[in-house]
Design a protein around this motif. Sequence first.
Motif, mmCIF file in Angstrom:
data_model
loop_
_atom_site.group_PDB
_atom_site.id
_atom_site.type_symbol
_atom_site.label_atom_id
_atom_site.label_comp_id
_atom_site.label_asym_id
_atom_site.label_seq_id
_atom_site.Cartn_x
_atom_site.Cartn_y
_atom_site.Cartn_z
ATOM 1 N N ILE A 11 5.979 22.238 18.460
ATOM 2 C CA ILE A 11 6.005 22.122 19.912
ATOM 3 C C ILE A 11 7.476 22.129 20.317
ATOM 4 C CG2 ILE A 11 5.514 20.696 21.932
ATOM 5 C CD1 ILE A 11 3.160 19.518 20.436
ATOM 6 N N ALA A 12 7.856 23.085 21.128
ATOM 7 C CA ALA A 12 9.235 23.151 21.597
ATOM 8 C C ALA A 12 9.451 22.141 22.717
ATOM 9 C CB ALA A 12 9.554 24.552 22.093
ATOM 10 N N PHE A 13 10.647 21.592 22.772
ATOM 11 C CA PHE A 13 10.996 20.669 23.848
ATOM 12 C C PHE A 13 12.479 20.831 24.155
ATOM 13 C CE2 PHE A 13 11.576 18.450 19.884
ATOM 14 C CZ PHE A 13 12.749 17.748 20.036
ATOM 15 N N GLU A 14 12.858 20.381 25.324
ATOM 16 C CA GLU A 14 14.246 20.502 25.782
ATOM 17 C C GLU A 14 14.902 19.134 25.776
ATOM 18 O OE1 GLU A 14 16.481 22.516 29.538
ATOM 19 O OE2 GLU A 14 14.758 21.248 29.997
ATOM 20 N N ARG A 37 7.567 15.749 26.711
ATOM 21 C CA ARG A 37 6.959 17.082 26.575
ATOM 22 C C ARG A 37 5.457 16.968 26.341
ATOM 23 N NH1 ARG A 37 6.185 22.170 27.886
ATOM 24 N NH2 ARG A 37 6.174 23.613 26.138
ATOM 25 N N VAL A 38 5.064 16.092 25.455
ATOM 26 C CA VAL A 38 3.638 15.935 25.153
ATOM 27 C C VAL A 38 2.889 15.417 26.380
ATOM 28 C CG1 VAL A 38 1.964 14.641 23.772
ATOM 29 C CG2 VAL A 38 3.950 15.687 22.674
ATOM 30 N N GLU A 39 3.467 14.468 27.100
ATOM 31 C CA GLU A 39 2.828 13.970 28.323
ATOM 32 C C GLU A 39 2.650 15.086 29.339
ATOM 33 O OE1 GLU A 39 5.322 10.693 29.455
ATOM 34 O OE2 GLU A 39 4.160 9.258 28.258
ATOM 35 N N ALA A 40 3.661 15.942 29.483
ATOM 36 C CA ALA A 40 3.563 17.065 30.421
ATOM 37 C C ALA A 40 2.475 18.045 29.986
ATOM 38 C CB ALA A 40 4.909 17.779 30.534
ATOM 39 N N LEU A 41 2.379 18.295 28.696
ATOM 40 C CA LEU A 41 1.337 19.200 28.204
ATOM 41 C C LEU A 41 -0.054 18.609 28.387
ATOM 42 C CD1 LEU A 41 3.039 20.530 24.967
ATOM 43 C CD2 LEU A 41 2.634 21.792 27.087
ATOM 44 N N LEU A 42 -0.200 17.315 28.150
ATOM 45 C CA LEU A 42 -1.496 16.668 28.322
ATOM 46 C C LEU A 42 -1.930 16.658 29.779
ATOM 47 C CD1 LEU A 42 -1.139 13.690 25.841
ATOM 48 C CD2 LEU A 42 -2.593 15.716 25.581
ATOM 49 N N ASN A 44 -1.528 19.028 31.820
ATOM 50 C CA ASN A 44 -2.025 20.363 32.131
ATOM 51 C C ASN A 44 -2.464 21.021 30.836
ATOM 52 O OD1 ASN A 44 -2.577 22.947 32.921
ATOM 53 N ND2 ASN A 44 -0.699 23.239 34.073
ATOM 54 N N GLY A 45 -3.703 20.778 30.445
ATOM 55 C CA GLY A 45 -4.232 21.259 29.177
ATOM 56 C C GLY A 45 -4.121 22.751 28.946
ATOM 57 N N ASN A 46 -4.072 23.530 30.029
ATOM 58 C CA ASN A 46 -3.967 24.977 29.871
ATOM 59 C C ASN A 46 -2.659 25.387 29.215
ATOM 60 O OD1 ASN A 46 -6.460 25.249 31.139
ATOM 61 N ND2 ASN A 46 -5.538 25.539 33.152
ATOM 62 N N GLU A 47 -1.626 24.620 29.407
ATOM 63 C CA GLU A 47 -0.329 24.941 28.826
ATOM 64 C C GLU A 47 -0.248 24.578 27.344
ATOM 65 O OE1 GLU A 47 2.895 23.319 31.073
ATOM 66 O OE2 GLU A 47 2.117 24.098 32.955
ATOM 67 N N MET A 48 -1.132 23.703 26.884
ATOM 68 C CA MET A 48 -1.081 23.243 25.499
ATOM 69 C C MET A 48 -1.206 24.400 24.517
ATOM 70 S SD MET A 48 -0.719 20.580 23.490
ATOM 71 C CE MET A 48 -1.149 19.100 24.368
ATOM 72 N N LEU A 49 -2.191 25.270 24.721
ATOM 73 C CA LEU A 49 -2.379 26.382 23.792
ATOM 74 C C LEU A 49 -1.176 27.310 23.767
ATOM 75 C CD1 LEU A 49 -6.124 27.239 24.439
ATOM 76 C CD2 LEU A 49 -5.126 25.975 22.525
ATOM 77 N N GLU A 50 -0.599 27.555 24.917
ATOM 78 C CA GLU A 50 0.583 28.408 24.983
ATOM 79 C C GLU A 50 1.784 27.742 24.324
ATOM 80 O OE1 GLU A 50 3.606 30.203 28.328
ATOM 81 O OE2 GLU A 50 1.507 29.918 28.872
ATOM 82 N N ALA A 51 1.943 26.450 24.530
ATOM 83 C CA ALA A 51 3.094 25.732 23.988
ATOM 84 C C ALA A 51 3.026 25.588 22.471
ATOM 85 C CB ALA A 51 3.205 24.360 24.635
#
Length: 64
Positions: A11-14, A37-42, A44-51
């Motif tokens: 999982i990439a993060f900044e 990063r993980v909180e942001a992905l959770l 919006n679940g749609n971004e999880m697969l892309e991330a």
Amino acid sequence: MTVVYSHAFTIAFELISDDARGEDITPQQYADAIISRVEALLANGNEMLEAVGAPYDTYPIEGD
């Protein structure tokens, strides 16, 4: 005995720092950035697969 598979993902993060090589980054800063990063992905679940994307390594292991 069954075979199951262990998959490794990334999982990439900044993280922003003052050093060009990031040598001033502390373990706590890494942890905070990863958690954010993980909180942001959770949120919006749609971004999880892309991330996360596809696994970069997979190997078989013995299951139950």
